[in-house]
Design a protein around this motif. Sequence first.
Motif, PDB file in Angstrom:
ATOM      1  N   ARG A 176      31.579  53.896  44.955  1.00  0.00           N
ATOM      2  CA  ARG A 176      31.387  53.890  43.500  1.00  0.00           C
ATOM      3  C   ARG A 176      32.703  53.628  42.780  1.00  0.00           C
ATOM      4  O   ARG A 176      32.775  52.830  41.854  1.00  0.00           O
ATOM      5  CB  ARG A 176      30.783  55.219  43.045  1.00  0.00           C
ATOM      6  N   LEU A 177      33.755  54.277  43.234  1.00  0.00           N
ATOM      7  CA  LEU A 177      35.057  54.083  42.578  1.00  0.00           C
ATOM      8  C   LEU A 177      35.512  52.626  42.659  1.00  0.00           C
ATOM      9  O   LEU A 177      35.963  52.037  41.687  1.00  0.00           O
ATOM     10  CB  LEU A 177      36.111  54.981  43.235  1.00  0.00           C
ATOM     11  N   ILE A 178      35.386  52.089  43.867  1.00  0.00           N
ATOM     12  CA  ILE A 178      35.921  50.743  44.055  1.00  0.00           C
ATOM     13  C   ILE A 178      35.087  49.704  43.314  1.00  0.00           C
ATOM     14  O   ILE A 178      35.629  48.785  42.708  1.00  0.00           O
ATOM     15  CB  ILE A 178      36.021  50.407  45.559  1.00  0.00           C
ATOM     16  N   THR A 179      33.771  49.853  43.334  1.00  0.00           N
ATOM     17  CA  THR A 179      32.976  48.878  42.584  1.00  0.00           C
ATOM     18  C   THR A 179      33.241  48.999  41.088  1.00  0.00           C
ATOM     19  O   THR A 179      33.142  48.022  40.362  1.00  0.00           O
ATOM     20  CB  THR A 179      31.468  49.045  42.838  1.00  0.00           C
ATOM     21  N   GLU A 180      33.604  50.163  40.640  1.00  0.00           N
ATOM     22  CA  GLU A 180      33.915  50.323  39.223  1.00  0.00           C
ATOM     23  C   GLU A 180      35.282  49.712  38.890  1.00  0.00           C
ATOM     24  O   GLU A 180      35.439  48.979  37.925  1.00  0.00           O
ATOM     25  CB  GLU A 180      33.860  51.812  38.841  1.00  0.00           C
ATOM     26  N   ASP A 181      36.243  49.989  39.746  1.00  0.00           N
ATOM     27  CA  ASP A 181      37.586  49.441  39.496  1.00  0.00           C
ATOM     28  C   ASP A 181      37.646  47.944  39.796  1.00  0.00           C
ATOM     29  O   ASP A 181      38.454  47.220  39.224  1.00  0.00           O
ATOM     30  CB  ASP A 181      38.615  50.154  40.389  1.00  0.00           C
ATOM     31  N   LEU A 182      36.836  47.533  40.760  1.00  0.00           N
ATOM     32  CA  LEU A 182      36.698  46.138  41.137  1.00  0.00           C
ATOM     33  C   LEU A 182      38.025  45.408  41.385  1.00  0.00           C
ATOM     34  O   LEU A 182      38.297  44.395  40.752  1.00  0.00           O
ATOM     35  CB  LEU A 182      35.876  45.385  40.069  1.00  0.00           C
ATOM     36  N   PRO A 183      38.847  45.911  42.277  1.00  0.00           N
ATOM     37  CA  PRO A 183      40.085  45.179  42.574  1.00  0.00           C
ATOM     38  C   PRO A 183      39.787  43.836  43.228  1.00  0.00           C
ATOM     39  O   PRO A 183      40.541  42.889  43.056  1.00  0.00           O
ATOM     40  CB  PRO A 183      40.823  46.098  43.556  1.00  0.00           C
TER      41      PRO A 183
END
Lengths: 274, 534, 502, 323
Positions: free
Chosen positions: C457-464
């Motif tokens: 969830r964190l990574i899809t939100e931050d989307l690096p």
Amino acid sequence: MTAAQRFRTNIAACIGLLILAAMVLLAVLAPVLYPTSPWEMAGEPYLRPLQGGYLLGTDMLGRDIAAGIAHGARVSLLLALVATAAGTLAGVLVGAVAGYFGGRIDELLMRATEFFQTIPSFLLAVVLVALFSPSISSIVAAIAVVSWPGVARLVRGQFLSLRQAEFVQASIVLGEPTHRVIFRQILPNALGPIIVTASLMVATAILLESSLSFLGLGDPDLMSWGYMIGASRNLIRDAWWMCTFPGVAIFLTVLAINLVGDGLGDALNPRLTS
Amino acid sequence: MLQIRGLDIPLPGGGERRFAVRGLSLDVAPGELVCIVGESGSGKSLTARAVMGLLPDMGLRASAGTITFKGENLLALPQRRMEGLRGREISMIFQEPMTALNPLMRVGDQISELFRIHRSGFDKAERQRRVLSLLADLNLPDPARIAEAYPFEMSGGQRQRVMIAIAFALGPSLLIADEPTTALDVTTQMQILRVLKRLQAERGTAVIFITHDFGVVAEIADRVAVMWRGELVEQGPARAVLGAPAHAYTKALIDSVPRLSADARAERAAPTQPPVLSVAGLSKIFRVRKGMFGAERKVEALKQVSFTLHAGETLAVVGESGSGKTTLSRCIVRLMRPDAGRIDLFGEDMGQLAGGALRARRKAIQMVFQDPHGSLNPRIRVGPIIMAGPLAHGVKPAAARATAERMLGLVGLDAGAMDRYPHQFSGGQRQRIGLARALALEPLVLIADEPVSALDVTVQAQILDLLRDVREKLGLAMIFITHDLRVAGQVADRIAVMRQGEIVEEGTPAAIMGSARHEYTRQLVAAIPGRRLI
Amino acid sequence: QDTPKSGGTLRILVHPEPPHLVTALGQASGTVTIGGKVFESLLTFDFELNPKPGLAERWEVSADGLTYTFHLRPNAKWHDGKPFTSADVAFTTQEFLMKTHPRARGVFSRVAAVETPDARTIVYKLKEKFSPFLYAFELSGAPMMPKHLYEGTDFDKNPANEKPIGTGPFRFVAWKKGESLQLERNPDYYRQGRPYLDGISFHFIPDAAARTVAMEQGAVDQAQFDAVQFTDLERLRRNPALTVADKGQEFIAPLVLMDMNSRRPPFDDKRFRKALMHAIDRNFIKDRIFYGQGKVPTGPIASSTRNYDPKVATYPYDQEKAKALLDEMGLKPKADGTRADIKILALPYGDHWTRLAEYLRESFRRVGVRATVENTDPGNWIQRYTNWDYDIVYTFFYQYADPALGVGRTYLCSNVRKVFLANANGYCNQRVDDLFTAATAETDETKKQAYYSEIQRLITEDLPVGFLLELQFPVVMNKRLRDAITTAHGPNDAYADAWLAR
Amino acid sequence: MRLRYLLRRLAGGLLVVLLVIVFCFVILRLAPGDPAMIMAGESGASDEQFIADIRRSYGLDQPLPVQLAKYLGNVLQFDLGFSYRQKRPNAELIAERLPATLLLAASAFVLSLALGIVLGYLAARFRGLADAAVSIFSLAFYATPIFWIGLMGILVFSVQLEWLPAFGMRSILPVTGGWAKAADVARHLILPTLTLGLFYTAIYARLMRASLLEVRPLDFVATARAKGASIGRVWRRHMFRNAVLPVLTMAGVQAGQIVGGSILVETVFAWPGIGRLAFEAVFQRDYNLLLGIFLVTSTAVVAINIATDFIYTLVDPRTGPAR
Ligand SMILES: Nc1ncnc2c1ncn2[C@@H]1O[C@H](COP(=O)(O)OP(=O)(O)OP(=O)(O)O)[C@@H](O)[C@H]1O
Ligand SMILES: Nc1ncnc2c1ncn2[C@@H]1O[C@H](COP(=O)(O)OP(=O)(O)OP(=O)(O)O)[C@@H](O)[C@H]1O
Ligand SMILES: [Mg+2]
Ligand SMILES: [Mg+2]
Ligand code: NI
């Protein structure tokens, strides 16, 4: 007969000029005929010619092949012209210096020329473009690098013989400064063969550029004919039209330039006047 | 034996005249030597080629007339039959010995090819024998070696003899020689003419000899035919035509031939002033490599050449081809640097000058070149061509233009010439323009390198007159280079004879012509064709 | 027809021809495909990534998760007849791979001590808890090497590399470089009656079209990975004699990511990265460029990898949304309609990757972001990627079954290094690092899943990075080849169970 | 004399080859990109130590001049170095691919020269229809990109008509028997040879035609006619030999270009030759391999040029040694 008149009587050359004019027109009008980018995935992929309203069909991503050919004409002609200009300029410079001054300078420059001619030129072009990343400038540079030696040799030969021409000797005896001797006396008289060679070089440059693009060494942002063929060559069994039409475009253009170049050669060569 | 009747050869459209040859009729009897004379472009070669059936295939063909050879009309003969006649019954020698032989075939093979072509039935040994005997007949040294040689290994004279050997190999009844000696030196020319004459006499061959040189005509012709613009204007026995030409054109032609009179000019008084130009110990060596694999060869083009030239004087430099005349002139004007020696112009050593100083000094010494076609830049108008010199030496354009117009007037052209291009002028006119260009700098010394040898005799005479005129008007000192002793005798105060880079003798025309001391000079004088008659 | 039969030689196309067969020295795709039949590891994994016996017939993990004990096959032998023992295992993991295999080094450097109580038992004591430890014992991660041939030598230049000696079901026979390579049945294989095949021959045909023809004509039985062109898949699928495998890549689970260099504006703005994602029609990529080979991913973990969780922020194809995001950022269209200029560093590994660059460029252009494509050679590409010299770069990452092995490297602050396939775009979220650390040490499955769900969830939100495609490499087989794809390693597996129908 | 000249030419040729090596060495090393990185990339993951190891073991950590000197030293011992990509000696790789390219280039060369000379001869000799046909033929093939001819050849003769194999040098299924093998290779050779050869055929046909037309007005031709030789004999015995020499010279110079052109043909037809090897080497940044290929091809070009010069002197008496 003047050169222009002689040219006009040469049917093949006139046909060539006509095709060339059409290609130039296509290149100029490309943004009008096909206002969107030729990369635009406009339709369904794999449409055959005339299918879905696409004159020459679409490619594997649905890009209009006709648009690609029109925009490719711009790229091919422009690149070839610039590369030819660069190569010719370098060749004329080297050839003129070598031919006019002779002696050690000549020896040195001709060694360099020979050296460049020893490496198979296409291999050299491939390596240069690959090493310095494919882009307009590296492609132009590579084409120029492999094509200047021919011009240099030609110009050197011209200068070598024209230097001995009596009118040149006369101008030296008159006390004209060297630069005038070179640029006013010799160069204009060497121009005919240079123009002819340069015009044929445009054709070679188009072939070179398309060969490089075919190998995937074209500028990735420019839609070029060689690219279109290279990208679709694996599809030749399923979609012949994708690489056939760009090939026809190259063929016609190079043919036209050759016809015009030959015509120019005949027209500018007074020996052939009957 | 040969009868030409009403021969017409039309020129393809756009030429200067409609017919290259018009209504030409000519008879040649067996054993007779007929010379066809006429200036360049008068149709001599085309006539000869029409007889051979070898008109250049750019659409040239005889449109009317007949050429009857031993009762057959050659113009109507089938190809096969004509090929059978060529080389066997009628043979031909061309002008340029350097290119007339196949460069890749041994000389012997080129001769014996004839036997094969005409199925003489000789076996190899017999062919070889005949080749050698033919070569020996032509006074060629060491026939066996010559037969094995390639053309490039032989001199021009030798090649022309091989051509003659080919022409006589099958004992033809008619030989056509198209200016066979024009490209050769006088001494060689004389040898060739003698050989030709001898063979003709021995074998009773009829010869059509084409030339533009009345000296040659006088030397060998039985009969003369004069052509002018494609038409035969006069023909008759040699003596009659030369002695009492009937046609005005023939008269003009003969009058234009420089006389061999040594008395023309009074001896000049011994000069008192220091010489304008003095050349001392000039040497020049060329290093050349023959072919790619050849060894380096040294050519000593100039060996210790020394002479002086005084104001207002004309020195003629004569010599055969390759004797170093051009090299000498180029060294003097510093188109090339001599290896040794000095050249003093008004006591100043030219050898020390370079760059700007040299350019400035060039004003004083100018040159006229040989080739009227090649010495003017085809892409520049006449005006700028003449103005270039003054402009290069800092003269204002307006003044340079005025000078140019004045010079054109001096050489007999009107100012309208300024705006035309060189190709719009005839050879003689161009030579005038070249002269005007040289004179525009008001030089003190003028070097003329064979300025008339590319011109027809009539034009040649005009230019020589003009030169004399100008020289007198301007008080020029002149070096006049020529290979023609007749011309030298006409223009020079003194003649220097060159041979293999050396000046072997120097003296007044009278002395050279009359009482040459050096053997070589005597040979040269003896080789002048037609001395007895003209 | 469905009972396995013995006999027959299987013919496989491999492209490109690998430099060597020693999987412990390098993992080029051809090396693994061929070497995987010669060299084995202690375990293999089924489609659900559960461990299955390999050279180890049993294994135990201690309750504290720090001790791993493997019991080796009693009758396993090297191809030269020497017995396979625990000494070989210890040598391989603690000596050989430490020198030659960076990925294995990352795992085995966590080992505090190795014990070999007897020839058939090996015990690993870890320094700290490391839940994915078992996944290291897989054919490309830890192929077993014979100690008696390699000990004390220069591994790279050992003559045995030319004639590899492994424990697998097939033995090396001959290699005609540029043409073909022969393996024969290992009669002493430890599994009774296996392998079925008499041998396997590998063929190297440099031209793609020729390979396709070879498959169509039945001149070869299998072609996989780069040996098949995506563009030829349609016609191969239409061929009734052939099938295209849809399983067998669960272990590597290649995930195509679009790395957006967050150090550079405008990529430093999350909204820009999101806008680019909305501009891309990932179904087009899957269907048109990769000819249906794969799935549209949802986040940083591929669906076949452990601890996958689809409940994350998604980025459907929506140009308006993309434009809105750009507007919100203040990137208004200029006179010529462009909002920003960016560069795409194309992956120089074949036509389809080039097409992808072209597609991305056009997609971005439609929302006003003018992209130019940079083409390079592989060397230059790797160099620029590892030196963070790019705007956008894309490539595929293997997952290696557990997120700790193949996923974490792309997102960890601690892995922001100028090393190939590390965290190049510079993304750093301490919370993500902490969660990975916790998950790696966690042996309780539910807790572990919770950690990874939050990470996703964190990574899809931050989307690096953008998640472009769960790629399924094409594996084409003649239908007469049976039971070839039986594990998560697919065509790289040892093929002890494969057989040819007549 | 001839020997001494030959030695001098050889020395000159060696110098050129040396320059080629130095030139290539320098530009290859100056170009961006690091071979160690690629190898690292290939292994799927990497770290600094790994890269440093690779650099050290291939001598990439040393200064350029040292690398160059070492390389030259090795070349003198016929050691072209080691390909770190292919993990094999370069000399071996090149030697393995060279025969295929030589076969292709040689057959294309022979085909184009023979056909070109014949076509040029026919065009010049018979003018009219023959000339038009040959002119169109040569213009067409001169203007068509080589790779496209290849593709169209495949489309027509392999895909549509199924007459000829489209790819590779041998059949996929190995053929047994010496003759059968040779026939198999020959069948595979046809399309690539035509593709590569027709372009040069076009060039040589044009050259031969022009050369003959240049020879035709020369005096010695008229002399031969004046001897009574038939037109056929004049063309065959006199004009042909004189006209063919410049064509041969040109062919000698272009022999090297054929090798360059074979990159394209080898790519299109998957011909396992040196052109493809070069292309792959470029893309894999395999410096040493590429250098080796340059070395071999430029040596070949220099050798061919010297050989043509030499043959020329045997054929043309004018350039022979001074007697
Ligand atoms: N191949 C040709 N095509 C067209 N016109 C030609 C050709 N050959 C000669 N002529 C023209 O025919 C005319 C006669 O030429 P010809 O060669 O017979 O002159 P000539 O008297 O031999 O001159 P010269 O003394 O210069 O050899 C000239 O006007 C020439 O321009
Ligand atoms: N640039 C040069 N290089 C080499 N040799 C030369 C060069 N110029 C002249 N020679 C040679 O020097 C010698 C003298 O030549 P030069 O041109 O001075 O003779 P010439 O008397 O003017 O002859 P022609 O009457 O033929 O004009 C000749 O043997 C010639 O071959
Ligand atoms: Mg004439
Ligand atoms: Mg001269
Ligand atoms: Ni004229």
